[in-house]
Design a protein around this motif. Structure first.
Motif, PDB file in Angstrom:
ATOM      1  N   GLY A  56      26.301  59.787  40.352  1.00  0.00           N
ATOM      2  CA  GLY A  56      26.629  58.562  39.656  1.00  0.00           C
ATOM      3  C   GLY A  56      28.092  58.194  39.676  1.00  0.00           C
ATOM      4  N   GLY A  57      28.952  59.110  40.059  1.00  0.00           N
ATOM      5  CA  GLY A  57      30.363  58.785  40.101  1.00  0.00           C
ATOM      6  C   GLY A  57      31.051  59.141  38.807  1.00  0.00           C
ATOM      7  N   TYR A  58      32.374  59.308  38.891  1.00  0.00           N
ATOM      8  CA  TYR A  58      33.123  59.733  37.705  1.00  0.00           C
ATOM      9  C   TYR A  58      33.136  58.645  36.645  1.00  0.00           C
ATOM     10  CZ  TYR A  58      36.767  61.871  34.945  1.00  0.00           C
ATOM     11  OH  TYR A  58      37.477  62.434  33.931  1.00  0.00           O
ATOM     12  N   ALA A  59      33.167  57.398  37.053  1.00  0.00           N
ATOM     13  CA  ALA A  59      33.194  56.293  36.092  1.00  0.00           C
ATOM     14  C   ALA A  59      31.821  55.971  35.545  1.00  0.00           C
ATOM     15  CB  ALA A  59      33.803  55.037  36.732  1.00  0.00           C
ATOM     16  N   GLY A  60      30.751  56.603  36.054  1.00  0.00           N
ATOM     17  CA  GLY A  60      29.440  56.426  35.466  1.00  0.00           C
ATOM     18  C   GLY A  60      28.441  55.711  36.331  1.00  0.00           C
ATOM     19  N   ALA A  61      28.836  55.089  37.427  1.00  0.00           N
ATOM     20  CA  ALA A  61      27.883  54.370  38.260  1.00  0.00           C
ATOM     21  C   ALA A  61      28.457  54.223  39.662  1.00  0.00           C
ATOM     22  CB  ALA A  61      27.580  52.980  37.682  1.00  0.00           C
ATOM     23  N   LEU A  62      27.543  54.079  40.651  1.00  0.00           N
ATOM     24  CA  LEU A  62      27.946  53.795  42.017  1.00  0.00           C
ATOM     25  C   LEU A  62      28.174  52.298  42.144  1.00  0.00           C
ATOM     26  CD1 LEU A  62      25.555  56.102  44.063  1.00  0.00           C
ATOM     27  CD2 LEU A  62      28.009  56.375  43.719  1.00  0.00           C
ATOM     28  N   ALA A  63      29.414  51.881  42.359  1.00  0.00           N
ATOM     29  CA  ALA A  63      29.753  50.467  42.389  1.00  0.00           C
ATOM     30  C   ALA A  63      30.143  50.051  43.800  1.00  0.00           C
ATOM     31  CB  ALA A  63      30.898  50.164  41.421  1.00  0.00           C
ATOM     32  N   GLU A  64      29.952  48.763  44.091  1.00  0.00           N
ATOM     33  CA  GLU A  64      30.351  48.211  45.375  1.00  0.00           C
ATOM     34  C   GLU A  64      31.859  48.002  45.404  1.00  0.00           C
ATOM     35  OE1 GLU A  64      28.403  47.821  47.886  1.00  0.00           O
ATOM     36  OE2 GLU A  64      26.556  48.352  46.846  1.00  0.00           O
ATOM     37  N   ALA A  65      32.423  48.054  46.604  1.00  0.00           N
ATOM     38  CA  ALA A  65      33.854  47.802  46.764  1.00  0.00           C
ATOM     39  C   ALA A  65      34.145  46.328  46.508  1.00  0.00           C
ATOM     40  CB  ALA A  65      34.307  48.201  48.169  1.00  0.00           C
ATOM     41  N   ARG A  66      35.251  46.054  45.852  1.00  0.00           N
ATOM     42  CA  ARG A  66      35.640  44.696  45.516  1.00  0.00           C
ATOM     43  C   ARG A  66      37.036  44.405  46.027  1.00  0.00           C
ATOM     44  NH1 ARG A  66      34.890  43.883  39.225  1.00  0.00           N
ATOM     45  NH2 ARG A  66      35.508  41.766  39.862  1.00  0.00           N
ATOM     46  N   VAL A  67      37.300  43.146  46.283  1.00  0.00           N
ATOM     47  CA  VAL A  67      38.631  42.720  46.696  1.00  0.00           C
ATOM     48  C   VAL A  67      39.550  42.753  45.488  1.00  0.00           C
ATOM     49  CG1 VAL A  67      39.986  40.848  47.722  1.00  0.00           C
ATOM     50  CG2 VAL A  67      37.644  41.282  48.506  1.00  0.00           C
ATOM     51  N   LEU A  68      40.759  43.245  45.692  1.00  0.00           N
ATOM     52  CA  LEU A  68      41.686  43.408  44.574  1.00  0.00           C
ATOM     53  C   LEU A  68      41.983  42.085  43.886  1.00  0.00           C
ATOM     54  CD1 LEU A  68      43.535  45.323  43.004  1.00  0.00           C
ATOM     55  CD2 LEU A  68      45.312  44.903  44.725  1.00  0.00           C
ATOM     56  N   ALA A  69      42.069  40.993  44.634  1.00  0.00           N
ATOM     57  CA  ALA A  69      42.394  39.691  44.043  1.00  0.00           C
ATOM     58  C   ALA A  69      41.265  39.153  43.169  1.00  0.00           C
ATOM     59  CB  ALA A  69      42.730  38.679  45.147  1.00  0.00           C
ATOM     60  N   ASP A  70      40.029  39.653  43.353  1.00  0.00           N
ATOM     61  CA  ASP A  70      38.894  39.153  42.584  1.00  0.00           C
ATOM     62  C   ASP A  70      38.707  39.877  41.248  1.00  0.00           C
ATOM     63  OD1 ASP A  70      38.434  37.451  44.683  1.00  0.00           O
ATOM     64  OD2 ASP A  70      36.911  38.732  45.623  1.00  0.00           O
ATOM     65  N   ILE A  71      39.503  40.902  40.995  1.00  0.00           N
ATOM     66  CA  ILE A  71      39.342  41.667  39.757  1.00  0.00           C
ATOM     67  C   ILE A  71      39.960  40.901  38.599  1.00  0.00           C
ATOM     68  CG2 ILE A  71      39.915  43.841  38.601  1.00  0.00           C
ATOM     69  CD1 ILE A  71      39.917  45.167  41.325  1.00  0.00           C
ATOM     70  N   ASP A  72      39.214  40.821  37.500  1.00  0.00           N
ATOM     71  CA  ASP A  72      39.677  40.106  36.318  1.00  0.00           C
ATOM     72  C   ASP A  72      40.864  40.846  35.704  1.00  0.00           C
ATOM     73  OD1 ASP A  72      39.970  38.430  34.232  1.00  0.00           O
ATOM     74  OD2 ASP A  72      38.121  38.997  33.183  1.00  0.00           O
ATOM     75  N   LEU A  73      41.942  40.128  35.450  1.00  0.00           N
ATOM     76  CA  LEU A  73      43.153  40.719  34.923  1.00  0.00           C
ATOM     77  C   LEU A  73      43.345  40.468  33.434  1.00  0.00           C
ATOM     78  CD1 LEU A  73      45.699  39.944  37.804  1.00  0.00           C
ATOM     79  CD2 LEU A  73      44.355  42.003  37.408  1.00  0.00           C
ATOM     80  N   ASP A  74      42.255  40.107  32.736  1.00  0.00           N
ATOM     81  CA  ASP A  74      42.361  39.897  31.292  1.00  0.00           C
ATOM     82  C   ASP A  74      42.723  41.204  30.598  1.00  0.00           C
ATOM     83  OD1 ASP A  74      41.750  37.274  31.602  1.00  0.00           O
ATOM     84  OD2 ASP A  74      39.594  37.535  31.216  1.00  0.00           O
ATOM     85  N   ASP A  75      43.397  41.099  29.459  1.00  0.00           N
ATOM     86  CA  ASP A  75      43.778  42.289  28.703  1.00  0.00           C
ATOM     87  C   ASP A  75      42.544  43.032  28.218  1.00  0.00           C
ATOM     88  OD1 ASP A  75      46.597  40.616  27.139  1.00  0.00           O
ATOM     89  OD2 ASP A  75      46.440  41.708  29.038  1.00  0.00           O
ATOM     90  N   LEU A  76      42.666  44.336  28.164  1.00  0.00           N
ATOM     91  CA  LEU A  76      41.570  45.146  27.655  1.00  0.00           C
ATOM     92  C   LEU A  76      41.355  44.853  26.173  1.00  0.00           C
ATOM     93  CD1 LEU A  76      42.369  48.550  29.372  1.00  0.00           C
ATOM     94  CD2 LEU A  76      40.563  46.959  29.968  1.00  0.00           C
ATOM     95  N   PRO A  77      40.111  44.771  25.732  1.00  0.00           N
ATOM     96  CA  PRO A  77      39.840  44.408  24.325  1.00  0.00           C
ATOM     97  C   PRO A  77      40.119  45.580  23.383  1.00  0.00           C
ATOM     98  CG  PRO A  77      37.782  44.860  25.481  1.00  0.00           C
ATOM     99  CD  PRO A  77      38.872  44.962  26.513  1.00  0.00           C
ATOM    100  N   ARG A  78      41.372  45.790  23.053  1.00  0.00           N
ATOM    101  CA  ARG A  78      41.720  46.856  22.132  1.00  0.00           C
ATOM    102  C   ARG A  78      41.285  46.513  20.712  1.00  0.00           C
ATOM    103  NH1 ARG A  78      46.083  50.164  24.178  1.00  0.00           N
ATOM    104  NH2 ARG A  78      46.922  49.368  26.146  1.00  0.00           N
ATOM    105  N   PHE A  79      41.152  47.543  19.910  1.00  0.00           N
ATOM    106  CA  PHE A  79      40.955  47.354  18.480  1.00  0.00           C
ATOM    107  C   PHE A  79      41.732  48.428  17.737  1.00  0.00           C
ATOM    108  CE2 PHE A  79      37.470  49.895  20.090  1.00  0.00           C
ATOM    109  CZ  PHE A  79      37.347  50.938  19.185  1.00  0.00           C
TER     110      PHE A  79
END
Length: 460
Positions: A56-79
């Motif tokens: 399953g991978g270290y992050a928990g799932a087998l994910a497809e490769a993505r283009v770096l520019a397509d990754i959402d750069l919104d701030d992480l939802p801290r609390f």
């Protein structure tokens, strides 16, 4: 049945070997190699609960490769954790899916801090507190003594990591505490709880669960006699944040220092005070460490150090006395021992003071550990003050790095350090010439120096 593979990992540096040997070839440490079994057992693979099973991978799932520019750069939802100093060390709050390791000496207050935090979060979020070292009654007694709200916090005593994950799947908490990682174990591993293999596999299993579900996981870790976290070195690479709670038993103050943080500044410092109601944050730590209500004395100086993202005023003391031994003593508390010896050589060569027959003791008041070089100039002036038995002005603050050729080198964030000193009533400052303020600071006289001789002449 296939034979399980075995490796030997160094507890200090994390290097692995095919067979046991007495000394680690990379770091040179003796008797630090421990046996681990490679890969989790069958039940661990079944309970990962992600697509792909054990793959399953270290992050928990087998994910497809993505283009770096397509990754959402919104701030992480801290609390927020409910405590400002705790949020400061964490980089601004808790990040969903993060794994946080809290270490510290026995009795430092790790369980108290986490219990206070969990009781606060339980009023608005689903939480689960797993205790493997204490009974439910012991934790309940502590919560009652601290007058904490206990009507919504779920508490469970368990040492099997698979049972812990099963309970977390059932209750689906936003925040999970495991106290401590050294008592957790896998049934498929034959080694005892707390061994390298058990700690490694349990931490990896809990980290995969955190990444897959977005749960914030707190892991409590023990420390060894030399002050480092127990367990394999690879544990520091698995987690997202590593913080250490420190404090002397004879002091009511505790320091929470960030050693690794993927979501914030490293080496951030939080100050807490241990009271009858538990740990209380100190919002103005400079006022605590500058309690100079006694009579003025020689050998004392005030310096401004930079801890994480804020300046901190602390007092440094030095005592120089004639040595009765053949080899004079050099003792540093809160400072680096080798740097003290180096600065004394610079003082002799470029300051004209011979202290070869004197014992030199240096101490940072309040138990603070100074890890940066901005304390060099304040330390040397405190040593000179003690040697000459002349008091430094009580309204003077000092900072600057001293080079081997006697030059005073600049330090980062000089303007912010001066502003913090002025806020606490200091009217004079000795700083490196490159840190001289561009504009006038109201109520403060700043002396910029470039050589050690200039600083010594200013206090002569």
């Amino acid at each position: 049945m296939a034979k399980s593979k075995v490796a030997f990992v160094c507890n200090d540096c994390g290097s692995d070997y095919a067979k046991w040997q007495g000394q680690c070839g990379d770091c040179g440490a003796w008797n630090t190699l421990s046996e681990i079994r490679l890969g989790p057992g069958k039940s661990a693979a079944r309970n990962v609960g992600v697509s792909g099973g054990a793959r399953g991978g270290y992050a928990g799932a087998l994910a497809e490769a993505r283009v770096l520019a397509d990754i959402d750069l919104d701030d992480l939802p801290r609390f927020s954790s409910g405590t400002g100093e705790f949020d400061r060390v964490l980089g601004g709050g808790l990040v969903p899916g993060s794994t946080i390791l809290i270490g510290g000496n026995p009795g430092a207050g790790k369980s108290t801090l986490l219990l206070q935090t969990m009781c606060h979060l339980a009023t608005t979020l689903d939480t689960l507190y797993i205790t493997g070292e204490e009974s439910l009654q012991q934790v309940a007694m502590r919560a009652r003594r601290l007058s904490l709200p206990t009507d919504r916090l779920r508490l469970m005593t368990e040492t099997n990591v698979e049972a812990v994950i099963a309970a977390a799947e059932k209750y689906q908490p936003r925040v999970l505490v495991v106290d401590s990682i050294q008592v957790m174990h896998f049934d498929d591993l034959s080694s005892a709880p707390g061994s390298v293999s058990q700690v490694r596999e349990c931490a990896a299993f809990l980290t995969r669960f955190a990444k897959r579900t977005g749960t914030v996981v707190f892991l409590v870790g023990h420390v060894t006699k030399d002050g480092s976290l127990a367990g394999p070195k690879v544990l520091e690479h698995m987690i997202d944040c590593s913080i250490l709670l420190e404090g002397d038993h004879d002091s009511r103050f505790r320091t929470l220092r960030g050693q690794k943080n993927r979501f914030g500044a490293v080496n951030e410092l939080g100050i807490f005070a241990m009271t009858e109601q538990g740990l209380r944050e100190v919002r103005n730590p400079s006022a605590i460490f500058l309690d100079r209500s006694g009579e003025p004395a020689s050998g004392s100086a005030v310096m401004v150090v930079w801890e994480g993202t804020r300046p901190l005023l602390v007092e440094i003391q030095a005592l120089v006395d004639e040595s009765q031994l053949g080899n004079p003593r050099r003792v540093a508390v809160g400072l680096e021992q080798n740097r003290l010896a180096m600065l004394l050589a610079v003082l002799h060569r470029h300051g004209g003071l011979q202290l070869g027959d004197q014992d030199v003791f240096a101490n940072v008041v309040g138990g603070v550990k100074v890890l940066e070089t901005s304390a060099d100039l304040a330390l040397l002036l405190a040593i000179v003050s003690s040697f000459r038995d002349r008091q430094l002005p009580r309204d003077m603050v000092i900072f600057g790095e001293v080079g081997l050729s006697g030059e005073i080198r600049p330090v980062p964030s000089g303007q912010e350090r001066l502003a913090e000193a002025a806020k606490h009533g200091f009217t004079r400052a000795i700083v490196p010439r490159a840190n001289a303020p561009r504009g006038e600071i109201k109520g403060m006289q700043v002396l910029a120096v470039s050589k050690l001789a200039e600083a010594l002449a200013a206090v002569d």
